[in-house]
Scaffold this motif. Structure first.
Motif, PDB file in Angstrom:
ATOM      1  N   MET A 196       1.795   9.288 -12.669  1.00 17.36           N
ATOM      2  CA  MET A 196       2.506   8.527 -11.652  1.00 17.36           C
ATOM      3  C   MET A 196       2.702   7.079 -12.077  1.00 17.36           C
ATOM      4  SD  MET A 196       1.826   8.740  -7.560  1.00 17.36           S
ATOM      5  CE  MET A 196       2.047  10.521  -7.622  1.00 17.36           C
ATOM      6  N   LEU A 197       1.849   6.601 -12.951  1.00 15.19           N
ATOM      7  CA  LEU A 197       1.960   5.219 -13.425  1.00 15.19           C
ATOM      8  C   LEU A 197       3.170   5.035 -14.342  1.00 15.19           C
ATOM      9  CD1 LEU A 197      -1.808   4.522 -14.154  1.00 15.19           C
ATOM     10  CD2 LEU A 197      -0.503   4.078 -12.060  1.00 15.19           C
ATOM     11  N   ASP A 198       3.751   6.144 -14.797  1.00 13.88           N
ATOM     12  CA  ASP A 198       4.967   6.047 -15.619  1.00 13.88           C
ATOM     13  C   ASP A 198       6.131   5.486 -14.820  1.00 13.88           C
ATOM     14  OD1 ASP A 198       3.582   7.117 -17.743  1.00 13.88           O
ATOM     15  OD2 ASP A 198       4.315   9.162 -17.440  1.00 13.88           O
ATOM     16  N   PHE A 199       6.023   5.512 -13.492  1.00 17.16           N
ATOM     17  CA  PHE A 199       7.074   4.947 -12.646  1.00 17.16           C
ATOM     18  C   PHE A 199       7.023   3.425 -12.620  1.00 17.16           C
ATOM     19  CE2 PHE A 199       6.486   9.029  -9.987  1.00 17.16           C
ATOM     20  CZ  PHE A 199       7.335   9.730 -10.832  1.00 17.16           C
ATOM     21  N   CYS A 200       5.915   2.845 -13.053  1.00 15.64           N
ATOM     22  CA  CYS A 200       5.771   1.389 -13.075  1.00 15.64           C
ATOM     23  C   CYS A 200       6.598   0.787 -14.205  1.00 15.64           C
ATOM     24  CB  CYS A 200       4.300   1.001 -13.265  1.00 15.64           C
ATOM     25  SG  CYS A 200       3.190   1.568 -11.969  1.00 15.64           S
ATOM     26  N   PRO A 201       6.960  -0.494 -14.108  1.00 16.67           N
ATOM     27  CA  PRO A 201       7.641  -1.149 -15.234  1.00 16.67           C
ATOM     28  C   PRO A 201       6.803  -1.034 -16.504  1.00 16.67           C
ATOM     29  CG  PRO A 201       7.703  -2.535 -13.271  1.00 16.67           C
ATOM     30  CD  PRO A 201       6.782  -1.399 -12.947  1.00 16.67           C
ATOM     31  N   SER A 202       7.467  -0.982 -17.630  1.00 14.79           N
ATOM     32  CA  SER A 202       6.763  -0.776 -18.905  1.00 14.79           C
ATOM     33  C   SER A 202       5.760  -1.881 -19.205  1.00 14.79           C
ATOM     34  CB  SER A 202       7.778  -0.665 -20.041  1.00 14.79           C
ATOM     35  OG  SER A 202       8.581  -1.845 -20.108  1.00 14.79           O
TER      36      SER A 202
ATOM     37  N   PHE B  53       0.853  -1.180   0.000  1.00 13.10           N
ATOM     38  CA  PHE B  53       0.000   0.000   0.000  1.00 13.10           C
ATOM     39  C   PHE B  53       0.894   1.236   0.000  1.00 13.10           C
ATOM     40  CE2 PHE B  53      -2.661  -3.272   1.947  1.00 13.10           C
ATOM     41  CZ  PHE B  53      -3.843  -3.121   1.231  1.00 13.10           C
ATOM     42  N   ILE B  54       0.609   2.164  -0.907  1.00 15.35           N
ATOM     43  CA  ILE B  54       1.455   3.350  -1.067  1.00 15.35           C
ATOM     44  C   ILE B  54       0.587   4.595  -1.061  1.00 15.35           C
ATOM     45  CG2 ILE B  54       3.119   4.536  -2.548  1.00 15.35           C
ATOM     46  CD1 ILE B  54       3.678   1.795  -3.857  1.00 15.35           C
ATOM     47  N   GLY B  55       0.927   5.545  -0.197  1.00  9.83           N
ATOM     48  CA  GLY B  55       0.280   6.851  -0.249  1.00  9.83           C
ATOM     49  C   GLY B  55       0.879   7.645  -1.393  1.00  9.83           C
ATOM     50  N   ALA B  56       0.053   7.984  -2.374  1.00 11.07           N
ATOM     51  CA  ALA B  56       0.558   8.650  -3.578  1.00 11.07           C
ATOM     52  C   ALA B  56       0.774  10.141  -3.373  1.00 11.07           C
ATOM     53  CB  ALA B  56      -0.419   8.432  -4.740  1.00 11.07           C
ATOM     54  N   GLY B  57       0.302  10.674  -2.239  1.00 12.04           N
ATOM     55  CA  GLY B  57       0.423  12.101  -2.023  1.00 12.04           C
ATOM     56  C   GLY B  57      -0.762  12.848  -2.604  1.00 12.04           C
ATOM     57  N   PRO B  58      -0.720  14.177  -2.592  1.00 11.75           N
ATOM     58  CA  PRO B  58      -1.876  14.979  -2.987  1.00 11.75           C
ATOM     59  C   PRO B  58      -2.134  15.034  -4.484  1.00 11.75           C
ATOM     60  CG  PRO B  58      -0.036  16.394  -2.471  1.00 11.75           C
ATOM     61  CD  PRO B  58       0.394  15.008  -2.105  1.00 11.75           C
ATOM     62  N   GLY B  59      -1.130  14.723  -5.299  1.00 17.22           N
ATOM     63  CA  GLY B  59      -1.354  14.773  -6.745  1.00 17.22           C
ATOM     64  C   GLY B  59      -0.086  14.950  -7.561  1.00 17.22           C
ATOM     65  N   ALA B  60       0.743  15.914  -7.190  1.00 17.77           N
ATOM     66  CA  ALA B  60       1.979  16.144  -7.940  1.00 17.77           C
ATOM     67  C   ALA B  60       2.868  14.905  -7.883  1.00 17.77           C
ATOM     68  CB  ALA B  60       2.726  17.357  -7.380  1.00 17.77           C
ATOM     69  N   VAL B  61       3.339  14.464  -9.043  1.00 28.29           N
ATOM     70  CA  VAL B  61       4.101  13.210  -9.083  1.00 28.29           C
ATOM     71  C   VAL B  61       5.414  13.310  -8.317  1.00 28.29           C
ATOM     72  CG1 VAL B  61       3.069  12.431 -11.237  1.00 28.29           C
ATOM     73  CG2 VAL B  61       5.112  13.847 -11.318  1.00 28.29           C
ATOM     74  N   ASP B  62       5.991  14.515  -8.224  1.00 36.00           N
ATOM     75  CA  ASP B  62       7.268  14.642  -7.513  1.00 36.00           C
ATOM     76  C   ASP B  62       7.086  14.718  -5.992  1.00 36.00           C
ATOM     77  OD1 ASP B  62       6.130  17.148  -7.572  1.00 36.00           O
ATOM     78  OD2 ASP B  62       7.985  18.208  -8.099  1.00 36.00           O
ATOM     79  N   LEU B  63       5.841  14.593  -5.521  1.00 33.69           N
ATOM     80  CA  LEU B  63       5.608  14.499  -4.080  1.00 33.69           C
ATOM     81  C   LEU B  63       5.415  13.055  -3.628  1.00 33.69           C
ATOM     82  CD1 LEU B  63       3.346  17.583  -3.275  1.00 33.69           C
ATOM     83  CD2 LEU B  63       5.757  17.224  -2.699  1.00 33.69           C
ATOM     84  N   LEU B  64       5.512  12.118  -4.550  1.00 32.25           N
ATOM     85  CA  LEU B  64       5.569  10.709  -4.164  1.00 32.25           C
ATOM     86  C   LEU B  64       6.896  10.478  -3.446  1.00 32.25           C
ATOM     87  CD1 LEU B  64       4.349   7.780  -4.467  1.00 32.25           C
ATOM     88  CD2 LEU B  64       5.786   7.575  -6.506  1.00 32.25           C
ATOM     89  N   THR B  65       6.896   9.700  -2.373  1.00 32.75           N
ATOM     90  CA  THR B  65       8.133   9.466  -1.638  1.00 32.75           C
ATOM     91  C   THR B  65       9.103   8.613  -2.450  1.00 32.75           C
ATOM     92  OG1 THR B  65       7.359   7.442  -0.562  1.00 32.75           O
ATOM     93  CG2 THR B  65       6.861   9.530   0.538  1.00 32.75           C
ATOM     94  N   LEU B  66      10.383   8.676  -2.092  1.00 30.74           N
ATOM     95  CA  LEU B  66      11.381   7.849  -2.755  1.00 30.74           C
ATOM     96  C   LEU B  66      11.079   6.366  -2.570  1.00 30.74           C
ATOM     97  CD1 LEU B  66      14.643   9.793  -1.815  1.00 30.74           C
ATOM     98  CD2 LEU B  66      13.552   9.671  -4.064  1.00 30.74           C
ATOM     99  N   ARG B  67      10.620   6.014  -1.369  1.00 29.88           N
ATOM    100  CA  ARG B  67      10.278   4.611  -1.121  1.00 29.88           C
ATOM    101  C   ARG B  67       9.111   4.170  -2.003  1.00 29.88           C
ATOM    102  NH1 ARG B  67       8.997   2.784   4.942  1.00 29.88           N
ATOM    103  NH2 ARG B  67      11.138   3.568   5.143  1.00 29.88           N
ATOM    104  N   GLY B  68       8.107   5.035  -2.099  1.00 30.09           N
ATOM    105  CA  GLY B  68       6.972   4.709  -2.951  1.00 30.09           C
ATOM    106  C   GLY B  68       7.375   4.545  -4.400  1.00 30.09           C
ATOM    107  N   HIS B  69       8.254   5.415  -4.871  1.00 34.48           N
ATOM    108  CA  HIS B  69       8.753   5.339  -6.251  1.00 34.48           C
ATOM    109  C   HIS B  69       9.483   4.020  -6.489  1.00 34.48           C
ATOM    110  CE1 HIS B  69      11.576   6.018  -9.568  1.00 34.48           C
ATOM    111  NE2 HIS B  69      10.718   6.927 -10.008  1.00 34.48           N
TER     112      HIS B  69
END
Length: 251
Positions: free
Chosen positions: A41-47, A5-21
């Motif tokens: 934010m889904l761009d951080f997932c594997p292709s 489970f990952i808290g994605a933050g309020p919306g901005a993709v650069d506010l996702l934590t390093l651990r979450g990324h």
């Protein structure tokens, strides 16, 4: 296999934590709340990751996805908006995972109220004005409020109130809080904070309804109320006062 489970933050993709990324980048499956988690934010997932929008799914269907991944031995990243500790619906998912002995982890995220406070450049606790912050809501379709958590009970303290999931009943909130805070008490309505279409309304309990009617805000907005939000504060913390006796100090 683990559900993360990952808290994605309020919306901005650069506010996702390093651990979450890091977790997102390693999981072959991602379940995400499509209506309130940015697609970028889904761009951080594997292709080749499997991406599942949970917005149209009920809890049984989400549980089925966990079971399917568990049987396949595949980790899942489960993206929730904001932080997991409040109004996230994580607890009922965890109960189901425990029932099936499926391991899980929780990674916190930046909560929307913290992002909103940063945006309006306010500290929510001001010395001698308000030293408590109340995260609350009012009764709605999803659940009713406990009897001892009425809005008026919190208002009596003069604390900074942060109301989630309640923008559709703004008139009622103003009516209930005005006797305690007064018509001049500051109010901020913050919607989709850190998104490209974020909205901020600043007013008072006496003006905010007219402002809202002229500039409606969507239902996911946060309502912030309390004297700590005043533009000008005269008090200062003793922490950095020259006379303050510090436990640790340099010579």
């Amino acid at each position: 296999m683990t559900v993360h489970f990952i808290g994605a933050g309020p919306g901005a993709v650069d506010l996702l934590t390093l651990r979450g990324h890091k977790i997102l980048s390693e999981c072959p499956i991602c379940l995400y709340a499509g209506s309130i988690v940015p697609k970028e934010m889904l761009d951080f997932c594997p292709s080749n990751a499997i991406l599942i929008d949970t917005a149209p799914l009920n809890l049984d269907q989400i549980e089925a996805e966990y079971l399917k991944a568990h049987q396949a031995g595949q980790d899942i990243a489960r993206l929730h908006s904001g932080d997991l500790s409040v109004y996230s619906a994580v607890s009922e998912q965890i109960r189901r995972l425990k029932k099936h002995n499926i391991p899980y982890t929780l990674t916190p995220g930046v909560p929307a109220f913290a992002a909103a406070a940063a945006l309006i450049e306010k500290e929510l606790t001001v010395p001698e004005i308000a030293q408590s912050v109340v995260l609350t809501r009012i009764s709605g379709r999803a659940s009713t409020m406990p009897q001892n958590e009425k809005l008026e009970a919190f208002a009596q303290t003069g604390s900074t109130l942060l109301l989630h999931l309640a923008i559709h009943r703004l008139d009622e909130i103003v009516e209930r809080l005005t006797p305690f805070y007064g018509v001049n008490c500051p109010v901020v309505i913050a919607a989709r904070v850190t998104w490209s279409n974020e909205q901020i309304l600043k007013g008072t309990l006496g003006t905010i309804i007219d402002q809202f009617n002229q500039q409606p805000v969507e239902r996911t907005a946060l309502i912030m109320i309390g004297p700590a939000l005043h533009e000008h504060q005269a008090t200062e913390s003793a922490l950095y006062n020259i006379e303050y006796q510090r436990r640790f100090k340099t010579i």
